[in-house]
Design a protein around this motif. Structure first.
Motif, short mmCIF file in Angstrom:
data_model
loop_
_atom_site.label_atom_id
_atom_site.label_comp_id
_atom_site.label_asym_id
_atom_site.label_seq_id
_atom_site.Cartn_x
_atom_site.Cartn_y
_atom_site.Cartn_z
N SER A 93 49.03 46.98 45.95
CA SER A 93 49.59 45.66 46.88
C SER A 93 47.71 45.17 47.60
O SER A 93 46.81 46.11 47.78
N SER A 94 47.94 44.06 48.38
CA SER A 94 46.70 43.83 49.06
C SER A 94 47.19 42.89 49.82
O SER A 94 48.19 42.21 50.42
N LEU A 95 46.29 43.19 51.04
CA LEU A 95 47.08 41.86 52.55
C LEU A 95 47.52 41.20 52.39
O LEU A 95 46.16 40.57 51.94
N TYR A 96 48.03 40.55 52.94
CA TYR A 96 48.35 39.26 52.28
C TYR A 96 48.27 38.57 51.12
O TYR A 96 48.82 37.40 51.18
N GLY A 97 48.70 39.94 50.01
CA GLY A 97 48.54 39.40 48.35
C GLY A 97 46.54 38.85 47.99
O GLY A 97 46.91 37.86 47.35
N MET A 98 45.93 38.81 48.96
CA MET A 98 44.44 38.33 48.63
C MET A 98 44.11 39.06 47.12
O MET A 98 43.94 39.90 47.02
N GLY A 99 43.68 37.99 46.13
CA GLY A 99 43.44 38.34 44.79
C GLY A 99 42.89 36.84 44.51
O GLY A 99 43.75 35.89 44.81
N ARG A 100 42.24 36.79 43.30
CA ARG A 100 42.22 35.45 42.65
C ARG A 100 43.50 35.12 42.15
O ARG A 100 44.88 35.12 41.85
N GLY A 101 43.21 33.46 41.94
CA GLY A 101 44.93 32.75 41.57
C GLY A 101 45.85 33.15 42.50
O GLY A 101 45.76 32.46 44.18
N ALA A 102 46.64 33.61 41.62
CA ALA A 102 48.61 33.33 42.19
C ALA A 102 48.21 34.60 43.43
O ALA A 102 49.12 35.32 43.61
N GLY A 103 46.94 35.99 42.93
CA GLY A 103 47.22 36.73 44.31
C GLY A 103 48.51 37.65 44.26
O GLY A 103 48.70 37.92 42.94
N ASN A 133 47.49 43.39 62.05
CA ASN A 133 46.57 43.11 62.95
C ASN A 133 45.30 42.98 62.07
O ASN A 133 44.39 42.19 62.18
N LEU A 134 44.64 43.52 60.51
CA LEU A 134 43.95 43.44 59.89
C LEU A 134 44.36 41.84 59.31
O LEU A 134 43.22 41.14 59.51
N ILE A 135 45.32 41.63 59.27
CA ILE A 135 45.78 40.21 57.79
C ILE A 135 45.58 38.80 59.31
O ILE A 135 44.56 38.16 58.89
N SER A 136 45.48 39.40 60.52
CA SER A 136 45.45 38.35 61.64
C SER A 136 43.37 38.38 62.23
O SER A 136 42.74 36.97 62.05
N LYS A 137 43.02 39.21 62.13
CA LYS A 137 41.90 39.95 62.19
C LYS A 137 41.20 38.46 61.12
O LYS A 137 39.67 38.71 61.44
N TYR A 138 41.06 39.48 59.97
CA TYR A 138 40.31 39.34 58.37
C TYR A 138 40.74 37.83 58.15
O TYR A 138 40.38 37.15 57.26
N ILE A 139 42.06 38.24 57.65
CA ILE A 139 42.16 37.90 56.58
C ILE A 139 42.22 36.18 56.50
O ILE A 139 42.84 35.87 55.31
N ILE A 140 43.32 35.75 57.65
CA ILE A 140 43.48 34.50 57.27
C ILE A 140 42.57 33.50 57.82
O ILE A 140 42.86 32.15 57.20
N PRO A 141 41.70 33.78 58.95
CA PRO A 141 40.02 33.11 58.82
C PRO A 141 39.59 33.37 56.66
O PRO A 141 39.15 31.68 56.63
N ILE A 142 39.56 33.92 56.47
CA ILE A 142 39.35 33.84 54.80
C ILE A 142 40.24 32.92 54.54
O ILE A 142 39.56 31.99 53.31
#
Length: 336
Positions: free
Chosen positions: A221-231, A257-266
């Motif tokens: 798995s990845s944080l917030y489903g982060m990955g190419r295309g559909a994730g 906390n990781l999702i909020s700090k790093y993933i949402i901005p990306i």
């Protein structure tokens, strides 16, 4: 490892969104937080032969990775992925315990012979071997039986069933699982790596966590489903589901906390996730890059995209290069 295990792969699969450029702070924080959140396996990036750039998770030697790892990993195994065309057996250095614990060897069906050479080299260098045959569903059962027999001789630590194009159902997974379960050594783990083209990742992941088996299982798995295309399968969803059905193990708040700090901005700059376009690629069992490449150049309505996919020869569904995608679309438009 436990009977059911989660593998966090944001720093590797999520790299498709950022071209593997994160930051040294983020890389260290994600690894440390995943250790603290009790993840069983953490995939920290790719091994390749490109010059290394600061803040990247594409490493050109194994020793570089050790600089990002905490002194205390608890029970987590730290892995990196090796693409057999970008990292060669001669690039391996012996296992020292100061860097990664294992290597995931990834390959397509036509690369099996090269892959098995790399797998043997990984074992000889002292690393835990994880085998990652992409587009698993592209193998007939007879072909997969033969592949499993050859992999079994290498005594791998784990073998993944890979839903590269995001349309694998519970029944599909079970079919390939039975092959591996019957052939692999009893101590080899079986994994599931998925993409979310048809929003099936979480469905299959839930089903796996309810298996009655003595074999160790691994779910990627990845944080917030982060990955190419559909994730990918979302880490926070599958970790929380594990806690509900099997008892509390993973600290989901650390993940949020990781999702909020790093993933949402990306995500705000470069989004990913389910869309009707990726659903269509899943429906037709074809490569999701038909969407990615086409929408980079054209504004294509969903209905027109479906018509376009129907003009692609079926033998080309899993073979996707941007010039071909554009050429076929322009031909489709001209004929229409």
């Amino acid at each position: 490892m436990d009977r059911f295990n989660l593998l966090e792969c944001t720093l590797r699969d999520g790299g498709y969104i950022t071209n593997w450029h994160f930051s040294e702070e983020m890389i260290k924080d994600v690894i440390q937080s995943c250790v603290d959140a009790n993840f069983d396996l953490i995939e920290v990036g790719y091994l390749n032969n490109k010059p290394y750039e600061a803040g990247s998770t594409q490493f050109n030697n194994i020793e570089q990775i050790g600089e990002f790892l905490p002194d205390n990993r608890k029970n987590a195994l730290v892995l990196a992925m090796a693409d057999i065309q970008q990292f060669l057996p001669e690039d391996l250095t012996p296992y020292t315990g100061k860097s990664i614990d294992g290597i995931r060897v990834v390959f397509y069906k036509h690369q099996v012979e090269e892959a098995l050479v790399m797998c043997e080299a990984v074992k000889n260098a002292g690393y835990k071997l994880f085998v990652q045959p992409m587009v698993t569903i592209d193998y007939s059962i007879d072909e997969y039986v033969e592949l499993a027999k050859r992999i079994s001789k290498l005594a791998p630590y784990g073998v993944a069933i890979v839903d590269s194009f995001g349309y694998m159902t519970k029944d599909d997974f079970q079919k390939y699982f039975r092959v591996l379960d019957n052939i692999l050594p009893a101590n080899a783990a079986i994994g599931f790596h998925s993409h979310n083209n048809m929003n099936l990742s979480f469905v299959v992941g839930q089903d796996i966590l309810e298996y009655s088996t003595a074999r160790e299982l691994i779910i990627d798995s990845s944080l917030y489903g982060m990955g190419r295309g559909a994730g990918n399968l979302q880490t926070e969803l599958i970790a929380n589901y594990y806690n509900i059905v099997l008892g509390h193990k993973y600290d989901v708040l650390k993940i949020m906390n990781l999702i909020s700090k790093y993933i949402i901005p990306i995500y705000k700059k470069s989004s990913w996730g389910y869309s009707p376009y990726f659903f269509i690629t899943g429906l037709y069992h074809c490569h999701p890059n038909y969407v990615t490449y086409l929408l980079q150049e054209y504004d294509v309505p969903v209905a027109e995209f479906r018509e376009y996919i129907e003009t692609i020869p079926k033998e080309m569904y899993t073979k996707c290069r941007k010039p071909y995608v554009i050429e076929m679309y322009e031909k489709f438009k001209a004929e229409k």
